[in-house]
Design an enzyme around this catalytic site. Structure first.
Site, PDB file in Angstrom:
ATOM      1  N   CYS A 116       0.809  -1.226   0.000  1.00  0.00           N
ATOM      2  CA  CYS A 116       0.000   0.000   0.000  1.00  0.00           C
ATOM      3  C   CYS A 116       0.842   1.276   0.000  1.00  0.00           C
ATOM      4  CB  CYS A 116      -0.958   0.009   1.186  1.00  0.00           C
ATOM      5  SG  CYS A 116      -2.251  -1.239   1.021  1.00  0.00           S
ATOM      6  N   HIS A 256      -3.417   7.337   2.967  1.00  0.00           N
ATOM      7  CA  HIS A 256      -3.808   6.047   2.391  1.00  0.00           C
ATOM      8  C   HIS A 256      -5.157   5.630   2.967  1.00  0.00           C
ATOM      9  CE1 HIS A 256      -3.816   2.029   0.942  1.00  0.00           C
ATOM     10  NE2 HIS A 256      -3.640   1.495   2.135  1.00  0.00           N
ATOM     11  N   ASN A 286     -10.166   0.016   0.050  1.00  0.00           N
ATOM     12  CA  ASN A 286      -8.719   0.116  -0.052  1.00  0.00           C
ATOM     13  C   ASN A 286      -8.281  -0.363  -1.436  1.00  0.00           C
ATOM     14  OD1 ASN A 286      -5.955  -0.102   0.100  1.00  0.00           O
ATOM     15  ND2 ASN A 286      -5.917  -1.213   2.041  1.00  0.00           N
TER      16      ASN A 286
HETATM   17  N1  COA Z   1     -18.153  -8.723   9.678  1.00  0.00           N
HETATM   18  C1  COA Z   1     -18.584  -8.996  10.907  1.00  0.00           C
HETATM   19  N2  COA Z   1     -17.763  -9.379  11.914  1.00  0.00           N
HETATM   20  C2  COA Z   1     -16.458  -9.488  11.628  1.00  0.00           C
HETATM   21  C3  COA Z   1     -15.937  -9.214  10.351  1.00  0.00           C
HETATM   22  C4  COA Z   1     -16.838  -8.822   9.355  1.00  0.00           C
HETATM   23  N3  COA Z   1     -16.450  -8.552   8.105  1.00  0.00           N
HETATM   24  N4  COA Z   1     -14.610  -9.408  10.379  1.00  0.00           N
HETATM   25  C5  COA Z   1     -14.302  -9.769  11.620  1.00  0.00           C
HETATM   26  N5  COA Z   1     -15.415  -9.844  12.384  1.00  0.00           N
HETATM   27  C6  COA Z   1     -15.547 -10.190  13.791  1.00  0.00           C
HETATM   28  C7  COA Z   1     -14.368 -11.024  14.270  1.00  0.00           C
HETATM   29  O1  COA Z   1     -14.573 -12.403  14.009  1.00  0.00           O
HETATM   30  C8  COA Z   1     -14.372 -10.722  15.747  1.00  0.00           C
HETATM   31  O2  COA Z   1     -15.355 -11.481  16.392  1.00  0.00           O
HETATM   32  P1  COA Z   1     -15.057 -12.109  17.859  1.00  0.00           P
HETATM   33  O3  COA Z   1     -14.780 -10.926  18.735  1.00  0.00           O
HETATM   34  O4  COA Z   1     -16.306 -12.828  18.157  1.00  0.00           O
HETATM   35  O5  COA Z   1     -13.857 -12.976  17.654  1.00  0.00           O
HETATM   36  C9  COA Z   1     -14.811  -9.262  15.805  1.00  0.00           C
HETATM   37  O6  COA Z   1     -15.504  -9.010  14.570  1.00  0.00           O
HETATM   38  C10 COA Z   1     -13.649  -8.314  15.923  1.00  0.00           C
HETATM   39  O7  COA Z   1     -12.684  -8.705  14.962  1.00  0.00           O
HETATM   40  P2  COA Z   1     -11.345  -7.925  14.752  1.00  0.00           P
HETATM   41  O8  COA Z   1     -10.525  -8.577  13.695  1.00  0.00           O
HETATM   42  O9  COA Z   1     -10.730  -7.732  16.107  1.00  0.00           O
HETATM   43  O10 COA Z   1     -11.956  -6.552  14.229  1.00  0.00           O
HETATM   44  P3  COA Z   1     -11.231  -5.198  14.035  1.00  0.00           P
HETATM   45  O11 COA Z   1     -11.914  -4.167  14.820  1.00  0.00           O
HETATM   46  O12 COA Z   1      -9.755  -5.318  14.173  1.00  0.00           O
HETATM   47  O13 COA Z   1     -11.555  -4.900  12.508  1.00  0.00           O
HETATM   48  C11 COA Z   1     -10.416  -4.954  10.390  1.00  0.00           C
HETATM   49  C12 COA Z   1     -11.077  -5.763  11.494  1.00  0.00           C
HETATM   50  C13 COA Z   1      -9.880  -5.916   9.346  1.00  0.00           C
HETATM   51  C14 COA Z   1     -11.464  -4.049   9.776  1.00  0.00           C
HETATM   52  C15 COA Z   1      -9.285  -4.104  11.020  1.00  0.00           C
HETATM   53  O14 COA Z   1      -8.478  -4.901  11.824  1.00  0.00           O
HETATM   54  C16 COA Z   1      -8.458  -3.408  10.010  1.00  0.00           C
HETATM   55  O15 COA Z   1      -8.902  -2.521   9.320  1.00  0.00           O
HETATM   56  N6  COA Z   1      -7.158  -3.756   9.943  1.00  0.00           N
HETATM   57  C17 COA Z   1      -6.228  -3.116   9.069  1.00  0.00           C
HETATM   58  C18 COA Z   1      -6.523  -3.519   7.670  1.00  0.00           C
HETATM   59  C19 COA Z   1      -5.628  -2.848   6.709  1.00  0.00           C
HETATM   60  O16 COA Z   1      -5.377  -1.689   6.840  1.00  0.00           O
HETATM   61  N7  COA Z   1      -5.170  -3.623   5.744  1.00  0.00           N
HETATM   62  C20 COA Z   1      -4.401  -3.159   4.664  1.00  0.00           C
HETATM   63  C21 COA Z   1      -3.099  -2.640   5.061  1.00  0.00           C
HETATM   64  S1  COA Z   1      -2.809  -1.148   4.323  1.00  0.00           S
END
Ligand code: COA
Length: 331
Positions: A116, A256, A286
Site C-alpha cells: 500500500c 492512504h 482500499n
Molecule cells: N463482519 C462482521 N464481523 C467481523 C468481520 C466482518 N467482516 N470481520 C471480523 N469480524 C468479527 C471477528 O470475528 C471478531 O469477532 P469475535 O470478537 O467474536 O472474535 C470481531 O468481529 C472483531 O474482529 P477484529 O478482527 O478484532 O476486528 P477489528 O476491529 O480489528 O476490525 C479490520 C477488522 C480488518 C477491519 C481491522 O483490523 C483493520 O482494518 N485492519 C487493518 C486492515 C488494513 O489496513 N489492511 C491493509 C493494510 S494497508
C-alpha cells in the site's frame, strides 16, 4: 540556475463500473453493513469483472484520462512507473505494456512494489528522476486489481479491498513547488501479518495451495491495524516537525485509505480538522497503490497553487512513510 523541484502537473483516475456494496457482501459472508461501516468506513468498492483484464487495464485508463485532460503528448513521456502489488503477470512488467498502450513509445518503464506504500515510494522515485535534470516527464500510475487475490469467503479481507487506478505526471518546476521532503520506512518483520503466501518464488503455486486458498491475500487485521495507526501517525507528525509545519499551514492531509479509523487516528495525532482530510474510502475501499492518486483525482478541483499537502501511507511488508509536497497549479 534555480534548483529543480519535482511537481505534479496533471492527474487522472479510473475505477471499474461494477459496484460491490456492503449489501452484496452480506450475501457472500457473515457480515453486515453496520459492522463494515463502523469498523472501516467503507460502503462500496469497485471491481474489475471482465475476464482477461488485469491491472494494466486500470492503469491504461487512468493514464488516458490524464493525457486527455492535460493534452500532454505521450511521445514526450520519458518514464512510466506502475506502482502495484498486483502486476498483470510475473516477469513482464505491467508498466512496459501500459506505456506502449498509451503511446509512450519513447519511454522506459518499470513496476514498483511496496504494497500500500507503492505510490508513495513511487513519488520519491519519480521526483529523483526529475530533480536529476535529465528527465522532463515522469508518469507515475498507482493501480491495483485487488479482487484478483481476494477470497470472497474471507470476511477479514473481502470487505476491505477494491480495484482502481490513479495517475500523476511529474515535471520539473523552477518556482520551488512540488516534492519538498520525505520520510520513508520499512520493517520486514511485518510481512507475516499481511501477505499472499503462495504464488511467489518462495512458495510457487501448487494444486494443494489453491485447494487450501493459500494464493489469496491473508491478514491479521488487528496487528496490521495497530502498526498502521502507530506508524502512519508517527511519521506524519515527524515530517511536520522537521519542516516546521503547523496544522494551520496544512491545506490537505492525503492519507492512504485502508480504514477510516486509521485515517482519523492520524488526523487526530496532528490535531487536524477533518475538513482538511481527503477521504473517498466510503466509495472505493482500499485500492492499495491507487488510493493516493485517486484522492488527488477526486479533489483536484479544490486544490490551489501553493497548497501544502501531507501524504501518508502504511502497507504490507511493512512499509510506510510521509511526503510533504506543495501543489503547483490551479485547475
Ligand atoms: N463482519 C462482521 N464481523 C467481523 C468481520 C466482518 N467482516 N470481520 C471480523 N469480524 C468479527 C471477528 O470475528 C471478531 O469477532 P469475535 O470478537 O467474536 O472474535 C470481531 O468481529 C472483531 O474482529 P477484529 O478482527 O478484532 O476486528 P477489528 O476491529 O480489528 O476490525 C479490520 C477488522 C480488518 C477491519 C481491522 O483490523 C483493520 O482494518 N485492519 C487493518 C486492515 C488494513 O489496513 N489492511 C491493509 C493494510 S494497508
Amino acid at each position: 540556475m534555480s534548483k529543480i523541484t519535482a511537481a505534479i502537473t496533471a492527474v487522472g483516475g479510473y475505477v471499474p463500473e461494477y459496484v460491490l456494496t456492503n449489501q452484496i457482501l452480506e450475501t457472500l459472508v457473515e457480515t453486515n453493513d453496520e459492522w463494515i461501516t463502523t469498523r472501516t468506513g467503507i460502503k462500496e468498492r469497485r471491481i474489475l469483472k471482465e475476464d482477461g483484464k488485469g491491472t494494466s487495464y486500470l492503469a491504461i485508463n487512468a493514464a488516458k484520462d490524464l493525457l486527455n485532460k492535460s493534452g500532454v503528448d505521450p511521445k514526450e513521456i520519458d518514464l512510466v512507473i506502475v506502482a502495484t502489488a498486483t502486476p498483470d503477470m510475473k516477469a513482464a512488467a505491467t508498466a512496459s505494456y501500459t506505456a506502449t498502450e498509451i503511446g509512450a513509445i519513447n519511454a522506459f518503464a518499470f513496476d514498483l512494489e511496496a504494497a500500500c506504500s507503492s505510490f508513495l515510494f513511487g513519488m520519491s522515485v519519480a521526483a529523483r528522476y526529475i530533480e536529476s535534470g535529465k528527465y522532463k516527464k515522469v508518469l507515475l500510475i498507482g493501480a491495483d486489481k485487488n479482487s484478483s487475490m481476494i477470497n470472497y469467503k474471507d470476511r477479514a479481507t473481502c470487505i476491505i479491498f477494491g480495484d482502481g487506478a490513479g495517475a500523476a505526471l511529474f515535471e520539473p518546476n523552477l518556482e520551488g513547488f512540488g516534492l519538498q521532503d520525505e520520510l520513508l520506512r520499512s520493517d520486514g518483520n511485518g510481512r507475516e501479518f499481511l501477505q499472499a503466501t503462495y504464488g511467489g518464488s518462495s512458495y510457487p503455486i501448487t494444486p494443494e495451495a489453491i485447494a487450501e486458498g493459500k494464493h489469496y491475500i491473508f491478514q491479521e487485521g488487528k496487528m496490521v491495524f495497530k502498526n498502521a495507526v502507530f506508524n502512519m501517525a508517527d511519521i506524519t507528525e515527524k515530517i511536520l516537525v522537521r519542516n516546521n509545519i503547523t496544522n494551520d499551514d496544512i491545506a490537505w492531509l492525503v492519507p492512504h485509505q485502508a480504514n477510516k479509523r486509521i485515517i482519523d487516528a492520524t488526523a487526530s495525532r496532528i490535531d487536524l480538522d477533518e475538513s482538511k482530510v481527503m477521504m473517498n474510502i466510503e466509495r472505493y475501499g482500499n485500492t492499495t497503490s491507487a488510493t493516493l492518486p485517486l484522492l488527488l483525482f477526486d479533489y483536484e478541483k479544490q486544490l490551489k497553487k501553493g497548497d501544502k499537502l501531507i501524504f501518508a501511507a502504511f502497507g504490507g511488508g511493512f512499509t510506510w512513510g510521509s511526503i510533504y509536497l506543495t501543489w503547483a497549479y490551479n485547475s
